[in-house]
Motif scaffolding. Structure first.
Motif, PDB file in Angstrom:
ATOM      1  N   SER A  88      -9.667  -2.539  -9.186  1.00 24.08           N
ATOM      2  CA  SER A  88      -9.617  -1.120  -8.848  1.00 24.08           C
ATOM      3  C   SER A  88     -10.671  -0.874  -7.775  1.00 24.08           C
ATOM      4  O   SER A  88     -11.320  -1.796  -7.306  1.00 24.08           O
ATOM      5  CB  SER A  88      -9.892  -0.256 -10.082  1.00 24.08           C
ATOM      6  OG  SER A  88     -11.270  -0.238 -10.379  1.00 24.08           O
ATOM      7  N   VAL A  89     -10.838   0.367  -7.412  1.00 26.53           N
ATOM      8  CA  VAL A  89     -11.810   0.717  -6.379  1.00 26.53           C
ATOM      9  C   VAL A  89     -13.217   0.263  -6.748  1.00 26.53           C
ATOM     10  O   VAL A  89     -13.976  -0.179  -5.907  1.00 26.53           O
ATOM     11  CB  VAL A  89     -11.786   2.248  -6.138  1.00 26.53           C
ATOM     12  CG1 VAL A  89     -12.898   2.676  -5.208  1.00 26.53           C
ATOM     13  CG2 VAL A  89     -10.452   2.654  -5.584  1.00 26.53           C
ATOM     14  N   THR A 114       1.013   0.245  -6.282  1.00 31.19           N
ATOM     15  CA  THR A 114      -0.254   0.079  -5.564  1.00 31.19           C
ATOM     16  C   THR A 114      -0.572  -1.365  -5.237  1.00 31.19           C
ATOM     17  O   THR A 114      -1.328  -1.623  -4.311  1.00 31.19           O
ATOM     18  CB  THR A 114      -1.415   0.678  -6.381  1.00 31.19           C
ATOM     19  OG1 THR A 114      -1.444   0.073  -7.669  1.00 31.19           O
ATOM     20  CG2 THR A 114      -1.252   2.181  -6.515  1.00 31.19           C
ATOM     21  N   ARG A 163       0.863  -1.178   0.000  1.00 32.68           N
ATOM     22  CA  ARG A 163       0.000   0.000   0.000  1.00 32.68           C
ATOM     23  C   ARG A 163       0.896   1.222   0.000  1.00 32.68           C
ATOM     24  O   ARG A 163       2.012   1.197   0.513  1.00 32.68           O
ATOM     25  CB  ARG A 163      -0.894   0.024   1.249  1.00 32.68           C
ATOM     26  CG  ARG A 163      -1.827  -1.150   1.320  1.00 32.68           C
ATOM     27  CD  ARG A 163      -2.911  -0.998   0.275  1.00 32.68           C
ATOM     28  NE  ARG A 163      -3.827  -2.096   0.402  1.00 32.68           N
ATOM     29  CZ  ARG A 163      -4.324  -2.776  -0.604  1.00 32.68           C
ATOM     30  NH1 ARG A 163      -4.000  -2.487  -1.824  1.00 32.68           N
ATOM     31  NH2 ARG A 163      -5.154  -3.749  -0.403  1.00 32.68           N
ATOM     32  N   THR A 185     -11.716  -3.406  -1.979  1.00 26.78           N
ATOM     33  CA  THR A 185     -10.427  -3.303  -1.295  1.00 26.78           C
ATOM     34  C   THR A 185      -9.478  -4.454  -1.563  1.00 26.78           C
ATOM     35  O   THR A 185      -8.268  -4.271  -1.482  1.00 26.78           O
ATOM     36  CB  THR A 185     -10.626  -3.184   0.230  1.00 26.78           C
ATOM     37  OG1 THR A 185     -11.376  -4.312   0.682  1.00 26.78           O
ATOM     38  CG2 THR A 185     -11.336  -1.900   0.586  1.00 26.78           C
ATOM     39  N   ASP A 186      -9.986  -5.643  -1.855  1.00 27.54           N
ATOM     40  CA  ASP A 186      -9.097  -6.777  -2.074  1.00 27.54           C
ATOM     41  C   ASP A 186      -9.842  -7.875  -2.812  1.00 27.54           C
ATOM     42  O   ASP A 186     -11.076  -7.852  -2.897  1.00 27.54           O
ATOM     43  CB  ASP A 186      -8.560  -7.316  -0.750  1.00 27.54           C
ATOM     44  CG  ASP A 186      -7.214  -8.026  -0.913  1.00 27.54           C
ATOM     45  OD1 ASP A 186      -6.744  -8.178  -2.053  1.00 27.54           O
ATOM     46  OD2 ASP A 186      -6.640  -8.434   0.107  1.00 27.54           O
ATOM     47  N   GLU A 220     -16.279   0.849  -2.889  1.00 27.69           N
ATOM     48  CA  GLU A 220     -14.880   0.838  -2.450  1.00 27.69           C
ATOM     49  C   GLU A 220     -14.335  -0.578  -2.294  1.00 27.69           C
ATOM     50  O   GLU A 220     -14.093  -1.065  -1.193  1.00 27.69           O
ATOM     51  CB  GLU A 220     -14.744   1.608  -1.133  1.00 27.69           C
ATOM     52  CG  GLU A 220     -13.333   1.802  -0.637  1.00 27.69           C
ATOM     53  CD  GLU A 220     -12.572   2.877  -1.394  1.00 27.69           C
ATOM     54  OE1 GLU A 220     -11.344   2.782  -1.452  1.00 27.69           O
ATOM     55  OE2 GLU A 220     -13.194   3.805  -1.931  1.00 27.69           O
ATOM     56  N   LYS A 233      -6.126  -1.759  -6.430  1.00 23.14           N
ATOM     57  CA  LYS A 233      -6.164  -2.316  -5.088  1.00 23.14           C
ATOM     58  C   LYS A 233      -5.460  -3.656  -4.995  1.00 23.14           C
ATOM     59  O   LYS A 233      -4.882  -3.979  -3.972  1.00 23.14           O
ATOM     60  CB  LYS A 233      -7.616  -2.477  -4.614  1.00 23.14           C
ATOM     61  CG  LYS A 233      -8.331  -1.167  -4.400  1.00 23.14           C
ATOM     62  CD  LYS A 233      -7.719  -0.432  -3.242  1.00 23.14           C
ATOM     63  CE  LYS A 233      -8.544   0.762  -2.836  1.00 23.14           C
ATOM     64  NZ  LYS A 233      -8.086   1.356  -1.595  1.00 23.14           N
TER      65      LYS A 233
END
Length: 170
Positions: A101-102, A41, A6, A128-129, A126, A87
């Protein structure tokens, strides 16, 4: 084994597994980012020698190393230029890979040379993973404490459809 970095400025964290990734990975990718004025990222250690990473500058690019992270080359550039924040990245074999991505998923079936148009990650705010078990079945996590929608979704057809597994977490 997936390794996730990150941005240092975002959280002040740098996550890695030193028993899996050699220190060459860290130094090599940071040298690449500094040289080309991009920031890292997401990164995945595919095997002991092959690593993939998402970098951002003017758009999102995927870089690859085949020498344990010491040297890097651009695998694909400008996958998507507007509003994307990488992400996670995961290759499940030498051909099939995913970039999260987000708010969208991108996939490749030719080793990362070409990437799909954005695929919606149905019902997530959003993202995240992610983790894919094979080229069809995968999980995407997301949401935050202000969002009461889906928190974990699953696909069994490569992202064409999503089923919520966990939702309405407050």
């Amino acid at each position: 084994i997936r390794i996730i970095f990150r941005e240092i400025y975002q959280r002040g964290l740098l996550w890695y597994y030193p028993d899996v990734c050699k220190s060459g990975l860290i130094m090599g990718v940071l040298k690449y980012c500094r040289k080309y004025q991009v920031y890292l990222t997401a990164v995945q250690c595919y095997d002991q020698n092959t690593y993939y990473a998402g970098v951002q500058g003017n758009g999102v690019s995927i870089i690859k190393s085949t020498d344990s992270g010491i040297n890097w080359f651009v695998l694909a550039s400008n996958i998507y230029t507007y509003g994307i924040h990488t992400k996670a990245i995961q290759f499940i074999d030498q051909s099939n890979g995913y970039l999260l991505s987000v708010n969208a998923l991108f996939k490749t079936s030719d080793g990362g040379q070409n990437w799909s148009d954005p695929i919606s990650v149905g019902g997530l705010q959003e993202a995240t993973d992610m983790h894919f078990f094979n080229k069809d079945t995968g999980l995407v996590a997301g949401g935050d404490f202000l969002f009461t929608g889906n928190a974990l979704i699953r696909t069994t057809n490569g992202g064409q459809n999503w089923q919520p597994l966990i939702s309405n977490i407050n």
